[in-house]
Scaffold this motif. Structure first.
Motif, PDB file in Angstrom:
ATOM      1  N   PRO A  57       0.808  -1.218   0.000  1.00 35.55           N
ATOM      2  CA  PRO A  57       0.000   0.000   0.000  1.00 35.55           C
ATOM      3  C   PRO A  57       0.845   1.272   0.000  1.00 35.55           C
ATOM      4  O   PRO A  57       1.965   1.286   0.494  1.00 35.55           O
ATOM      5  CB  PRO A  57      -0.793  -0.108   1.299  1.00 35.55           C
ATOM      6  N   LEU A  58       0.253   2.326  -0.543  1.00 34.58           N
ATOM      7  CA  LEU A  58       0.801   3.676  -0.457  1.00 34.58           C
ATOM      8  C   LEU A  58      -0.301   4.555   0.118  1.00 34.58           C
ATOM      9  O   LEU A  58      -1.482   4.329  -0.141  1.00 34.58           O
ATOM     10  CB  LEU A  58       1.191   4.212  -1.835  1.00 34.58           C
ATOM     11  N   LYS A  59       0.104   5.565   0.895  1.00 35.04           N
ATOM     12  CA  LYS A  59      -0.891   6.463   1.471  1.00 35.04           C
ATOM     13  C   LYS A  59      -0.254   7.805   1.777  1.00 35.04           C
ATOM     14  O   LYS A  59       0.963   7.916   1.871  1.00 35.04           O
ATOM     15  CB  LYS A  59      -1.490   5.865   2.741  1.00 35.04           C
ATOM     16  N   ASN A  60      -1.099   8.812   1.921  1.00 40.16           N
ATOM     17  CA  ASN A  60      -0.659  10.134   2.339  1.00 40.16           C
ATOM     18  C   ASN A  60      -1.775  10.750   3.160  1.00 40.16           C
ATOM     19  O   ASN A  60      -2.900  10.886   2.678  1.00 40.16           O
ATOM     20  CB  ASN A  60      -0.329  11.002   1.128  1.00 40.16           C
ATOM     21  N   GLY A  68      -5.151   8.250   5.830  1.00 46.12           N
ATOM     22  CA  GLY A  68      -4.673   7.454   4.695  1.00 46.12           C
ATOM     23  C   GLY A  68      -4.777   5.964   4.967  1.00 46.12           C
ATOM     24  O   GLY A  68      -5.141   5.180   4.089  1.00 46.12           O
ATOM     25  N   MET A  69      -4.495   5.560   6.211  1.00 48.32           N
ATOM     26  CA  MET A  69      -4.583   4.147   6.566  1.00 48.32           C
ATOM     27  C   MET A  69      -6.024   3.659   6.556  1.00 48.32           C
ATOM     28  O   MET A  69      -6.302   2.512   6.201  1.00 48.32           O
ATOM     29  CB  MET A  69      -3.933   3.898   7.926  1.00 48.32           C
ATOM     30  N   VAL A  70      -6.959   4.513   6.938  1.00 47.24           N
ATOM     31  CA  VAL A  70      -8.383   4.153   6.870  1.00 47.24           C
ATOM     32  C   VAL A  70      -8.757   3.828   5.426  1.00 47.24           C
ATOM     33  O   VAL A  70      -9.429   2.825   5.150  1.00 47.24           O
ATOM     34  CB  VAL A  70      -9.269   5.298   7.428  1.00 47.24           C
ATOM     35  N   ILE A  71      -8.295   4.645   4.501  1.00 45.55           N
ATOM     36  CA  ILE A  71      -8.582   4.421   3.077  1.00 45.55           C
ATOM     37  C   ILE A  71      -7.949   3.117   2.607  1.00 45.55           C
ATOM     38  O   ILE A  71      -8.593   2.295   1.933  1.00 45.55           O
ATOM     39  CB  ILE A  71      -8.105   5.616   2.225  1.00 45.55           C
ATOM     40  N   VAL A  72      -6.688   2.886   2.993  1.00 43.09           N
ATOM     41  CA  VAL A  72      -5.987   1.661   2.591  1.00 43.09           C
ATOM     42  C   VAL A  72      -6.720   0.423   3.104  1.00 43.09           C
ATOM     43  O   VAL A  72      -6.917  -0.545   2.365  1.00 43.09           O
ATOM     44  CB  VAL A  72      -4.523   1.678   3.075  1.00 43.09           C
ATOM     45  N   ARG A  73      -7.150   0.441   4.350  1.00 43.04           N
ATOM     46  CA  ARG A  73      -7.868  -0.714   4.916  1.00 43.04           C
ATOM     47  C   ARG A  73      -9.149  -1.011   4.135  1.00 43.04           C
ATOM     48  O   ARG A  73      -9.490  -2.165   3.900  1.00 43.04           O
ATOM     49  CB  ARG A  73      -8.197  -0.473   6.387  1.00 43.04           C
ATOM     50  N   MET A  74      -9.844   0.037   3.760  1.00 43.92           N
ATOM     51  CA  MET A  74     -11.089  -0.168   3.005  1.00 43.92           C
ATOM     52  C   MET A  74     -10.803  -0.694   1.601  1.00 43.92           C
ATOM     53  O   MET A  74     -11.551  -1.508   1.075  1.00 43.92           O
ATOM     54  CB  MET A  74     -11.912   1.111   2.989  1.00 43.92           C
ATOM     55  N   LEU A  75      -9.714  -0.237   0.994  1.00 42.92           N
ATOM     56  CA  LEU A  75      -9.308  -0.769  -0.312  1.00 42.92           C
ATOM     57  C   LEU A  75      -8.958  -2.252  -0.197  1.00 42.92           C
ATOM     58  O   LEU A  75      -9.294  -3.048  -1.078  1.00 42.92           O
ATOM     59  CB  LEU A  75      -8.125   0.021  -0.873  1.00 42.92           C
TER      60      LEU A  75
END
Length: 115
Positions: A57-60, A68-75
């Motif tokens: 994963p990548l996030k900002n 950003g981690m919330v978005i990554v977890r949902m992805l």
């Protein structure tokens, strides 16, 4: 690029969510650049994003610590790779506390439901 404006409004803060196909860190930076060509998004308080790639994963967070981690977890739950999701917030003057994470989740759900 898909953009959904006014996905969530709470205590003056407004959220939008956008996304599209994205296959690398460079492509993610380009996506954000294109999004911010729109003055409204360039003036946003936060443009947080997440992206799942085969290598990880990548996030900002863009100042919205942990978003950003919330978005990554949902992805990850949606098993959606090579697709960036950006949650944009315009601060409305009142602190939202933990509700801001619920709003990020709500925005990502709205986006995923629209795919």
């Amino acid at each position: 690029m898909k953009i959904i404006t006014n996905a969530v409004i709470d205590r003056g803060s407004k959220y939008a969510v956008s996304g599209g196909p994205c296959g690398s860190a460079d492509a993610a930076r380009d996506f954000i650049k294109v999004l911010c060509r729109n003055k409204k998004f360039a003036k946003a308080t936060h443009n947080t994003w997440g992206l799942l790639l085969p290598l990880g994963p990548l996030k900002n967070d863009d100042g919205e610590s942990g978003a950003g981690m919330v978005i990554v977890r949902m992805l990850e739950r949606a098993e959606l790779q090579n697709h960036i999701i950006v949650v944009t917030r315009w601060y409305g003057g009142k602190h939202l506390g933990g509700d801001r994470f619920r709003h990020v989740q709500d925005c990502v759900r709205v986006y995923l439901d629209a795919l």
